[in-house]
Write an enzyme that holds these catalytic residues in place. Structure first.
Site, PDB file in Angstrom:
ATOM      1  CB  CYS A 136     -12.321 -39.812 -20.210  1.00 23.17           C
ATOM      2  SG  CYS A 136     -10.887 -40.534 -19.419  1.00 23.17           S
ATOM      3  CG  HIS A 189     -12.124 -36.345 -22.417  1.00 24.22           C
ATOM      4  ND1 HIS A 189     -11.630 -35.988 -21.191  1.00 24.22           N
ATOM      5  CD2 HIS A 189     -11.396 -37.418 -22.826  1.00 24.22           C
ATOM      6  CE1 HIS A 189     -10.635 -36.804 -20.874  1.00 24.22           C
ATOM      7  NE2 HIS A 189     -10.481 -37.686 -21.838  1.00 24.22           N
ATOM      8  CE  LYS A 246      -5.369 -36.625 -25.900  1.00 26.77           C
ATOM      9  NZ  LYS A 246      -5.449 -38.004 -25.440  1.00 26.77           N
ATOM     10  CD  GLN A 287      -8.303 -37.551 -29.393  1.00 23.56           C
ATOM     11  OE1 GLN A 287      -7.525 -37.854 -30.305  1.00 23.56           O
ATOM     12  NE2 GLN A 287      -8.205 -38.099 -28.193  1.00 23.56           N
ATOM     13  CG  ASP A 302     -11.421 -31.105 -25.757  1.00 21.28           C
ATOM     14  OD1 ASP A 302     -10.275 -31.232 -26.233  1.00 21.28           O
ATOM     15  OD2 ASP A 302     -11.927 -31.929 -24.982  1.00 21.28           O
TER      16      ASP A 302
END
Ligand code: C6P
Length: 413
Positions: free
Chosen positions: A366, A123, A226, A203, A200
């Site tokens: 993104c 991303h 999220k 998600q 990261d």
């Protein structure tokens, strides 16, 4: 145990809404999830009865607000098995958490010629902060290329480590392809080469059980919004010794110990990295989101998401002229499915879905470098969560057929 999806749905009033005269089918969970009433009510309760600034007053309300933030920090630490609450730094989002490391660690520790290792599926939030750092420090950016199915492999990654690699920053789950990364082996690889790892987890953390100690990562970034939490709150987990050694990111109130006109000393962890008034209500409500997720349990969430993803893939793969991106094997996937309908622009596809009440995301997500590698302008993307149902996916299938009909996408096209 199968998830009691109907019970979960009752906590999300928005899911009972109509959009364009059709029942809303919300399949844009990778962008942001809906919020259960437990989170929204706690936010209203805080502002209604406890609102005050934290760490700043001897008065009762300030003490209450401070305690509620401390309690939320403790919950979030336990949620990812962080060794101490002090290793949880509240930020605005994943993006700010990664920028914090790129600034506060990078500017102190990187020298000209050092290497920052990234991957080609990241991303922009896990690319641009490192590009900015590399420019300032004269460091070199290196990239692990993803496998043809969009996964990352530790064997391929190994070829990119050198004696100059200082940090390996990679996604745990791709928001554009749905591919799940071998986080533990990738973090171990970084350790083997004397480099740090930053995961990261934007998600990943909302969908899989996370144990930062078992994963062995040095930093983990994720966003509350999220995972049933409010917008405006993110987390940086960092290894305590690393956070201790890092300079502050932003200067101002709360992050200091003592201030003179011309200098200052800094507060202890985690406050050193939390300058100014944070999103107090948001942090407290995030604690409620984490409680909500923990009460459902990741085993059931994982099983349900897999069922939904398998059905989504079936629907898409049965249709001629529909391209599906990302891993073939369900084991390598999360609940994110990207696709294109013939050569129709994904924005046009998204509009047909919207007319059917089905919310999906379209565009480059993104991830412009990844889209360039795939040679496409973008994709349409459906992403599921605990409250989605199999009947909702039939509405998705209907919208897909409508899009094909509308744009006359047939195998003969
Ligand atoms: N992806 C999506 O629709 P923020 O915006 O800071 O909360 O999260 C940034 C981010 C970082 N990494 C990954 C893997 C992400 O998926 C995201 C957010 C959203 O895919 C918005 S672009």
């Amino acid at each position: 145990m199968p998830l009691d999806v109907e019970k979960i749905r009752r906590d999300f009033p928005i899911l009972g809404r109509a959009v364009r005269g059709k029942p809303l089918v919300y399949l844009d969970n990778a962008a942001t999830t809906q919020k259960p009433r437990q989170v929204v009510e706690l936010l209203a309760h805080f502002y209604g009865l406890h609102n005050a600034n934290i760490h700043r007053g001897v008065h009762t309300l300030s003490g209450e607000a401070t305690k509620l933030v401390d309690r939320a920090r403790g919950k979030i630490a336990r949620f990812i098995n962080a060794p101490k609450p002090q290793t949880i730094v509240f930020t605005r989002n994943t993006t700010e958490a990664i920028n914090l490391v790129a600034r506060a660690w990078g500017e102190r520790c990187l020298k000209a010629g050092d290497e920052i290792l990234l991957t080609d599926i990241e991303h922009h939030s896990n690319l641009v902060p490192w590009q900015m750092l590399a420019q300032r420090a004269g460091a070199k950016l290196c990239f692990v290329e993803s496998e043809p199915d969009g996964t990352l492999s530790a064997e391929t990654a190994r070829r990119h480590f050198t004696a100059r690699t200082r940090i390996f920053a990679f996604t745990a789950l791709s928001n554009a392809l749905g591919s799940v990364s071998p986080v533990g082996p990738l973090a171990a690889l970084a350790r083997e080469y004397g480099a740090l790892s930053l995961v990261d987890g934007a998600q990943w953390v909302p969908h899989r059980p996370t144990d930062v100690q078992a994963l062995g990562c040095d930093f983990l970034a994720f966003s509350a919004h999220k995972m049933f939490g409010p917008t405006g709150v993110g987390v940086l987990y960092g290894r305590e010794d690393l956070l201790e050694a890092m300079d502050p990111f932003l200067g101002g109130g709360d992050m200091i110990s003592e201030v003179w006109l011309d200098r200052a000393t800094y507060n202890e962890l985690p406050y050193k990295f939390e300058a100014g008034t944070p999103d107090i209500g948001g942090i407290i409500a995030f604690g409620a989101a984490v409680d909500y997720l923990a009460a459902i349990g990741f085993e059931d969430i994982g099983r349900h998401e897999r069922l939904l993803s398998e059905r989504l893939l079936d629907i898409l793969r049965c249709e001629a002229e529909v391209a599906v991106y990302g891993p073939r094997r369900i084991e390598d996937r999360g609940g994110v499915v990207s696709f294109n309908v013939g050569d129709v622009h994904p924005h046009d596809v998204g509009q047909i879905f919207d007319a059917e009440g089905v919310a999906i995301r379209v565009g480059h997500h993104c991830c412009q470098p990844l889209m360039r590698k795939l040679n496409i302008p973008g994709t349409a993307r459906a992403s599921v969560y605990a409250y989605n149902t199999l009947p909702e996916l039939e509405a998705f299938a209907k919208a897909l057929r409508k899009a094909k009909e509308f744009f006359r996408v047939t195998s003969a096209r």
